[in-house]
Design an enzyme around this catalytic site. Structure first.
Site, PDB file in Angstrom:
ATOM      1  N   GLU A  99       0.835  -1.307  -0.125  1.00  0.00           N
ATOM      2  CA  GLU A  99      -0.001  -0.145   0.050  1.00  0.00           C
ATOM      3  C   GLU A  99       0.923   1.275  -0.069  1.00  0.00           C
ATOM      4  O   GLU A  99       1.901   1.174   0.511  1.00  0.00           O
ATOM      5  CB  GLU A  99      -0.857  -0.099   1.203  1.00  0.00           C
ATOM      6  N   ASP A 100       0.371   2.144  -0.511  1.00  0.00           N
ATOM      7  CA  ASP A 100       0.860   3.512  -0.478  1.00  0.00           C
ATOM      8  C   ASP A 100       0.997   4.404   0.873  1.00  0.00           C
ATOM      9  O   ASP A 100       2.055   4.602   1.490  1.00  0.00           O
ATOM     10  CB  ASP A 100       0.748   4.411  -1.543  1.00  0.00           C
ATOM     11  N   ASP A 103      -3.790   5.852   6.585  1.00  0.00           N
ATOM     12  CA  ASP A 103      -4.365   6.899   7.072  1.00  0.00           C
ATOM     13  C   ASP A 103      -5.134   6.262   8.268  1.00  0.00           C
ATOM     14  O   ASP A 103      -4.563   6.067   9.271  1.00  0.00           O
ATOM     15  CB  ASP A 103      -4.991   7.732   6.120  1.00  0.00           C
ATOM     16  N   PHE A 152      -1.389  16.320   4.448  1.00  0.00           N
ATOM     17  CA  PHE A 152      -1.739  15.834   2.955  1.00  0.00           C
ATOM     18  C   PHE A 152      -0.411  15.763   1.979  1.00  0.00           C
ATOM     19  O   PHE A 152       0.015  16.881   1.755  1.00  0.00           O
ATOM     20  CB  PHE A 152      -2.978  16.581   2.526  1.00  0.00           C
ATOM     21  N   ARG A 165       0.565  12.104  -9.186  1.00  0.00           N
ATOM     22  CA  ARG A 165       1.112  10.755  -8.634  1.00  0.00           C
ATOM     23  C   ARG A 165       2.632  10.347  -9.274  1.00  0.00           C
ATOM     24  O   ARG A 165       3.344   9.553  -9.077  1.00  0.00           O
ATOM     25  CB  ARG A 165       0.192   9.817  -9.524  1.00  0.00           C
TER      26      ARG A 165
HETATM   27  P1  IMP Z   1      -7.398   5.049   5.198  1.00  0.00           P
HETATM   28  O1  IMP Z   1      -8.502   4.101   4.641  1.00  0.00           O
HETATM   29  O2  IMP Z   1      -7.944   6.336   5.808  1.00  0.00           O
HETATM   30  O3  IMP Z   1      -6.165   4.388   5.783  1.00  0.00           O
HETATM   31  O4  IMP Z   1      -6.962   5.631   3.720  1.00  0.00           O
HETATM   32  C1  IMP Z   1      -6.111   5.172   2.917  1.00  0.00           C
HETATM   33  C2  IMP Z   1      -6.442   5.931   1.586  1.00  0.00           C
HETATM   34  O5  IMP Z   1      -6.513   7.361   1.798  1.00  0.00           O
HETATM   35  C3  IMP Z   1      -4.900   5.868   0.770  1.00  0.00           C
HETATM   36  O6  IMP Z   1      -4.737   4.766   0.108  1.00  0.00           O
HETATM   37  C4  IMP Z   1      -4.838   6.947  -0.225  1.00  0.00           C
HETATM   38  O7  IMP Z   1      -5.572   6.906  -1.183  1.00  0.00           O
HETATM   39  C5  IMP Z   1      -5.855   7.950   0.696  1.00  0.00           C
HETATM   40  N1  IMP Z   1      -4.902   9.093   1.479  1.00  0.00           N
HETATM   41  C6  IMP Z   1      -4.767   8.924   2.779  1.00  0.00           C
HETATM   42  N2  IMP Z   1      -3.815  10.214   3.097  1.00  0.00           N
HETATM   43  C7  IMP Z   1      -3.268  10.590   1.952  1.00  0.00           C
HETATM   44  C8  IMP Z   1      -2.529  11.701   1.561  1.00  0.00           C
HETATM   45  O8  IMP Z   1      -1.947  12.428   2.475  1.00  0.00           O
HETATM   46  N3  IMP Z   1      -2.468  11.959   0.591  1.00  0.00           N
HETATM   47  C9  IMP Z   1      -3.045  11.169  -0.603  1.00  0.00           C
HETATM   48  N4  IMP Z   1      -3.924  10.143  -0.593  1.00  0.00           N
HETATM   49  C10 IMP Z   1      -4.212  10.080   0.801  1.00  0.00           C
END
Ligand code: IMP
Length: 185
Positions: A99-100, A103, A152, A165
């Site tokens: 995963e990238d 959050d 962010f 990206r």
């Molecule tokens: P989570 O379900 O809140 O953990 O969200 C994960 C997804 O939210 C990631 O795979 C990203 O697509 C997006 N995301 C969360 N934080 C960022 C950020 O700082 N920049 C860009 N995308 C984010």
């Protein structure tokens, strides 16, 4: 590569390269002799996946999933819709999710539950960026690139409205980008 929309580079291209080399070595060692399937989540995880697999020296199968959240982003149910499922049967195989960023952790926790039901031999997570300040669900992260603060970030796979990206580094987006867009609404 400089970009006027970026306020600050948080993680440089060289730092990412070095970390991926390190992670690739560790993963190659730990999965040696195992049937490894690396699963990346479209679209953000693709850049990390592409570089990470090339730093791995053991045989590896790659596969992709695409998911989208149901409802508003404030929804804490963590229910996501699978837009594209795996091609591979992962039963009895060692799965590593790539995963990238994590959050809140909601997306990944859903993914883990869904893949666990297919009874893989192992199910672990490798994430480039850990934004732990916003975590709602606790997740087991086996391999981690970097911790990031609660800001962010864009670049290296991460987007703002599908842009940035392709930046080779991870940076903080200039506030003027949001403000300009809001002003144009
Ligand atoms: P989570 O379900 O809140 O953990 O969200 C994960 C997804 O939210 C990631 O795979 C990203 O697509 C997006 N995301 C969360 N934080 C960022 C950020 O700082 N920049 C860009 N995308 C984010």
């Amino acid at each position: 590569m400089l970009n006027d929309d970026i306020e600050k580079v948080l993680i440089t291209e060289a730092e990412i390269k070095y970390k991926i080399h390190e992670l690739g070595g560790i993963i190659s060692n730990e999965y040696s002799g195992k049937d490894l399937v690396m699963v990346s989540v479209l679209r953000g995880g693709v850049i990390f996946m592409a570089d990470l697999v090339r730093s791995i020296s053991i045989p590896v199968t790659i596969d992709f999933m695409a998911i989208s959240s149901y409802g508003p982003s404030t929804d804490t149910s963590g229910v996501v819709r699978v837009l594209k499922d795996l091609e591979e049967n992962i039963n009895d195989r060692h799965v590593l999710i790539v995963e990238d960023i994590i959050d809140t952790g909601l997306t990944l926790s859903y993914l883990l539950r869904s893949l666990k039901a297919r009874e893989p031999a192992g199910l672990d997570v490798c994430v480039l960026l850990d934004k732990s300040a916003r975590r709602i669900v606790d997740l087991p992260i086996k391999y981690k690139g970097f911790d990031v603060p609660d800001v962010f970030v864009v670049g290296y796979g991460l987007d703002y409205r599908q842009k940035y990206r392709n930046l080779p580094y991870v940076g903080i987006l200039n506030k003027s980008v949001y403000e300009e867009e809001w002003a144009n609404l």
